[in-house]
Write an enzyme that holds these catalytic residues in place. Structure first.
Site, short mmCIF file in Angstrom:
data_model
loop_
_atom_site.label_atom_id
_atom_site.label_comp_id
_atom_site.label_asym_id
_atom_site.label_seq_id
_atom_site.Cartn_x
_atom_site.Cartn_y
_atom_site.Cartn_z
N CYS A 74 0.74 -0.95 -0.09
CA CYS A 74 0.05 0.03 0.08
C CYS A 74 1.15 1.22 -0.09
O CYS A 74 1.66 1.47 1.08
CB CYS A 74 -0.97 -0.04 1.17
SG CYS A 74 -1.92 1.60 1.33
N CYS A 104 -0.49 4.20 2.59
CA CYS A 104 -0.32 4.09 3.90
C CYS A 104 -0.06 2.54 4.31
O CYS A 104 1.12 2.28 4.27
CB CYS A 104 -1.75 4.35 4.60
SG CYS A 104 -3.32 3.84 3.60
N SER A 105 -1.05 1.69 4.67
CA SER A 105 -0.49 0.51 5.38
C SER A 105 -1.71 -0.50 5.27
O SER A 105 -1.99 -1.31 6.15
CB SER A 105 -0.32 0.76 6.84
OG SER A 105 -1.32 1.31 7.22
N CYS A 106 -2.43 -0.37 4.01
CA CYS A 106 -3.66 -1.12 4.04
C CYS A 106 -3.18 -2.77 3.69
O CYS A 106 -2.65 -3.15 3.17
CB CYS A 106 -4.66 -0.86 2.89
SG CYS A 106 -5.28 0.74 2.74
#
Ligand code: FE
Length: 196
Positions: free
Chosen positions: A101, A104-106
């Site tokens: 991602c 961000c951090s999905c």
């Protein structure tokens, strides 16, 4: 842009936010504990490992998984927030998949769990799409040059999971034994499924 120096710690800010929401009656009793319980006890890459193991032993399940991973994961009880639209990517001997991602951090929480720190790092997010072979090598996965690497941008809408190749020498293994070969790293694509 200068960096403000008078920001309270994340813990203090979280507590202030929780207190404000509680004051306004917007925080049901036990809501925070319930989320912590789910995040630590239920969202677990072992779930994704069980999905992969099932796909390895059951061709019909694998077909459903590749067509509609959200439904297939739900068959095993893995569903819920951040798992509303899961897409499974099947590795093949000549093609390896890896997910990132960049925003961000999905991750797909019900099957991969919360993202590890390295996955959230600006370096991984910035580099893996540009130079995946080099980044994977640095992370311990050396792929032959004739294996293509596909990098998939997971997002708030689409949550990917990788189905790694089933290791050779595992004929006759049961699902539990097979699932033990699949780590969170393999589900993200920075490692292979390997007999320990
Ligand atoms: Fe994200």
């Amino acid at each position: 842009m200068s960096t403000p120096t008078n920001i309270a710690s994340p813990k203090a800010r979280a507590e202030a936010l929780q207190a404000a929401l509680t004051d306004k009656g917007l925080m049901p009793d036990g809501a925070v504990d319930a989320v912590i319980h789910t995040a630590t006890e239920e969202w677990d890459p072992k779930n994704g490992a069980r999905v992969v193991a099932r796909a390895w032993v059951d061709p019909e399940f694998k077909k459903r998984l590749l067509e509609d991973a959200t439904s297939a994961c739900a068959e095993l009880g893995y569903e819920g927030i951040q798992g509303e639209y899961i897409v499974a990517l099947e590795d093949e001997p000549e093609r390896h998949n890896v997910i990132v991602c960049t925003q961000c951090s999905c991750t797909a929480w019900p099957v991969l769990g919360l993202p590890p720190d390295w996955y959230k790092s600006p370096e991984y997010r910035a580099r893996v799409a540009r130079e995946p072979r080099k980044v994977l090598k640095e992370m311990g996965l050396v792929l032959a040059k004739d294996i293509a690497i596909r990098v998939w941008e997971t997002s708030a809408e689409t949550r990917y999971m990788v189905i790694p190749c089933r290791p050779e020498g595992t004929d006759g293994w049961n699902e539990e034994e097979l699932a033990a070969l699949v780590t969170r790293e393999a589900l993200i694509g920075i490692a292979l499924a390997n007999p320990a």
